[in-house]
Design a protein around this motif. Structure first.
Motif, short mmCIF file in Angstrom:
data_model
loop_
_atom_site.label_atom_id
_atom_site.label_comp_id
_atom_site.label_asym_id
_atom_site.label_seq_id
_atom_site.Cartn_x
_atom_site.Cartn_y
_atom_site.Cartn_z
N PRO A 150 -19.84 30.68 -0.20
CA PRO A 150 -20.10 29.47 -0.84
C PRO A 150 -19.81 29.44 -2.25
CG PRO A 150 -21.82 29.82 0.69
CD PRO A 150 -20.89 31.09 0.72
N LEU A 151 -19.35 28.29 -2.83
CA LEU A 151 -19.39 28.35 -4.25
C LEU A 151 -20.60 27.82 -4.89
CD1 LEU A 151 -16.02 25.72 -4.32
CD2 LEU A 151 -16.22 28.34 -4.89
N SER A 152 -21.07 28.27 -6.12
CA SER A 152 -22.14 28.01 -6.77
C SER A 152 -22.27 26.57 -7.28
CB SER A 152 -22.41 29.00 -7.82
OG SER A 152 -21.42 28.63 -8.98
N PHE A 153 -23.36 26.01 -7.40
CA PHE A 153 -23.42 24.89 -7.76
C PHE A 153 -22.95 24.56 -9.19
CE2 PHE A 153 -27.04 24.99 -4.85
CZ PHE A 153 -26.39 24.06 -3.74
N GLY A 154 -23.08 25.48 -9.95
CA GLY A 154 -22.51 25.51 -11.22
C GLY A 154 -20.86 25.28 -11.09
N THR A 155 -20.37 26.32 -10.33
CA THR A 155 -18.81 26.12 -10.24
C THR A 155 -18.47 24.73 -9.46
OG1 THR A 155 -18.54 28.46 -9.72
CG2 THR A 155 -16.93 27.11 -8.76
N LEU A 156 -19.38 24.14 -8.62
CA LEU A 156 -19.06 22.85 -8.27
C LEU A 156 -19.08 21.76 -9.48
CD1 LEU A 156 -20.89 22.89 -4.74
CD2 LEU A 156 -18.48 22.70 -5.11
N ARG A 157 -20.02 21.93 -10.13
CA ARG A 157 -20.01 20.66 -11.35
C ARG A 157 -19.02 21.03 -12.22
NH1 ARG A 157 -25.59 22.23 -10.85
NH2 ARG A 157 -25.47 23.79 -12.63
N ASN A 158 -18.49 22.34 -12.25
CA ASN A 158 -17.24 22.47 -13.35
C ASN A 158 -16.05 21.78 -12.62
OD1 ASN A 158 -18.55 23.98 -14.95
ND2 ASN A 158 -17.97 26.04 -14.28
N TYR A 159 -15.85 22.05 -11.37
CA TYR A 159 -14.61 21.39 -10.76
C TYR A 159 -14.69 19.81 -10.75
CZ TYR A 159 -13.45 25.95 -8.76
OH TYR A 159 -13.02 27.20 -8.83
N LEU A 160 -16.11 19.47 -10.69
CA LEU A 160 -16.29 17.91 -10.68
C LEU A 160 -15.94 17.35 -12.09
CD1 LEU A 160 -17.15 15.29 -9.53
CD2 LEU A 160 -19.67 15.89 -10.22
#
Length: 536
Positions: free
Chosen positions: A103-113
């Motif tokens: 899984p990707l971290s939520f911080g990484t997902l926010r960066n990609y967003l």
């Protein structure tokens, strides 16, 4: 047996119900009623068709973790924008459901967003689609040229590589040619090479910062009991007013002069809103002191639990460990770890605990001392639960929110200005860096403080605290140096037990700084010394 259903690649806390699984035989994306997140009781929090996917319930520390797909700054949700949002969701469906990696971290997902929303803005301006931008070489290069951030380009190339790696081609997104991505990666390396290392804080400034923080906490302790009781009294009064507006003059007029002076000195205004904001500022300073005397990263310090202190005896001496979690270099997964700290760090924890006691009191929380899951109760729980400086937090989810721990109004006033001697010291530490050509280090400017400087400065100075000529700094560092010597020295059994195989732990950085520290000690104590050397 062939697995037909794909689960979401998210890290779920225990006893939480995951979102819906996706059947790989489907040739189309999920319908709008596909469940993206659920509460522990199974109640639906977010659906695929929502404009926000709220993953807060799944964050290990309860930090707000929404993925907000509305990318525009103003205006309405037009049909064109609806189509672009569908494309953004497609990307995140691939990242969360269709990847077969960890899984990707939520911080990484926010960066990609952040990256994806900017692509959507560009697509809207060009009257095209998001997929056309990342699939058409010419359009893509035009988009890249519109960006001037090395971090942006680095994160963009990382996102594209993840999309290429998707295992299910029937729902894959066409991406630009691999050669362009390779060029981006080359640019990434040049960007990384151009980054200057975090500057160690010059000893005079370092000493003054530590002194200012510890003095602030000393002042806080003198008025904290009265201040917190005042907030509780105002909170109860506000509840009794029900829908009517509460006026607190009769309560605020009866406070002591020391309390009034303390609030006015640090906020300039004696109101219940400013008093409440001062609670958050004090939590922030407690966090900074903990970082200064432990080597924690910022997010690690923000998320430590209320019950974080562990006492151990080594060589007939009592040591204090701080229990916390880190996601660094662990694929975004939270992993429990520990840091050694000093009396100063312990004091900051105790002050933060007293603040948290009052916040948990209004929430009628009785389980802090009993619950075996210590991470259910954050040390730095948000002061917004009082509802004086912002709208009160209302949540149906039993997951306590961590405060936004930065107070520019209070913290910035405790940072000193740069003097010529400070720049000269930086030049001695790193003579190959053009310090005087960097605007942020100009004489007369306030020191450009970042929390990561605490980590590097502690590693550098605590390694050999004797090299520091300022007596105040030497005294402040001596205790933590002794603690680290006991736990972090090479070959120490305690160090191995403490950090295990965590290569990102501060103990490793402390050990690796030994060469730099020895060199700096030689410069200060021998080359820069005014003492006459005897001939041998």
């Amino acid at each position: 047996m062939t697995i037909l259903n794909l689960d979401a690649k998210l890290t779920f806390p225990s006893h939480h119900i995951p979102p819906d699984s996706f059947n790989i035989l489907n040739d189309s994306l999920p319908s709008d009623d596909f469940v993206v997140s659920r509460s522990p009781t199974g109640a639906i929090i977010s659906l695929y068709g929502d404009i926000v996917w709220d993953f807060t319930i799944y964050h290990p520390d309860g930090k707000p973790s929404p993925l907000l797909f509305s990318y525009w700054d103003q205006g309405e949700l037009t049909p064109n924008r609806q189509e672009l949002i569908k494309e953004i969701k497609h990307i995140f469906f691939i990242l969360i459901w269709l990847r077969d990696k960890s899984p990707l971290s939520f911080g990484t997902l926010r960066n990609y967003l952040t990256i994806t929303r900017d692509i959507a803005k560009f697509a809207e301006r060009k009257h095209t689609t998001l997929k056309e931008v990342i699939g058409n070489n010419k359009l893509f290069l035009e988009f890249v040229r519109s960006q001037n951030s090395g971090w942006f380009i680095e994160t963009l190339s990382s996102l594209l590589l993840l999309l290429i790696a998707s295992s299910y081609q029937n729902l894959a997104i066409k991406i630009i040619e691999p050669e362009i991505i390779r060029q981006l990666q080359k640019q990434n390396k040049q960007y990384r090479a151009s980054l200057n290392q975090h500057a160690p804080i010059p000893t005079r400034i370092y000493s003054e910062i530590l002194k200012n923080w510890t003095c602030y906490l000393d002042e806080w302790e003198k008025v904290s009991n009265e201040l917190m009781q005042l907030i509780l009294e105002c909170y109860e009064y506000k509840l009794s007013c029900s829908a009517k507006r509460a006026y607190f003059h009769s309560i605020l007029d009866n406070v002591s002069e020391p309390l009034k002076n303390f609030v006015n000195e640090h906020t300039g205004q004696f109101t219940i809103k400013q008093i409440s904001s001062l609670v958050t500022a004090t939590q922030c300073i407690c966090k900074l002191v903990i970082q200064a005397f432990s080597g924690m990263r910022d997010e690690e310090a923000q998320t430590i639990p209320y019950q974080c202190i562990k006492e151990v005896i080594s060589n007939s001496q009592k040591h204090y460990l701080i229990i916390g979690r880190t996601t660094k270099l662990n694929q975004g997964n939270a992993k429990t770890t520990q840091w050694i700290t000093s009396i100063e760090g312990l004091k900051a924890v105790r002050i933060a605990q007293k603040i948290a006691d009052h916040i948990y009191q209004i929430l009628d929380e009785q389980g802090i001392q009993k619950n075996t899951d210590i991470f259910q109760y954050p040390l730095f729980i948000s002061a917004s639960y009082f509802g004086f400086s912002s709208k009160p937090i209302e949540s149906t989810i039993k997951q306590y929110r961590i405060g936004t721990l930065y107070s520019k109004q209070v913290v910035d006033k405790l940072i000193p200005q740069i003097k010529l001697a400070d720049v000269e010291e930086l030049e001695q530490i790193d003579p190959h860096r053009a310090w005087r050509s960097e605007e942020i280090f100009l004489i007369g400017q306030y020191w450009p403080f970042t929390t990561h400087q605490l980590r590097r400065s502690l590693a550098l100075y605590a390694q050999r605290s004797g090299l520091v000529s300022l007596p105040s700094l030497r005294r402040q560092l001596q205790h933590i140096t002794n603690e680290m010597t006991s736990y972090y020295a090479k070959g120490s059994t305690f160090a191995k037990n403490l950090i295990n195989d965590d290569k990102s732990h501060f103990a490793n950085e402390w050990q690796q700084t030994q060469v730099e520290s020895n060199s700096l000690g030689y410069i200060f104590n021998v080359l820069m010394s005014n003492t006459r050397q005897s001939k041998t």
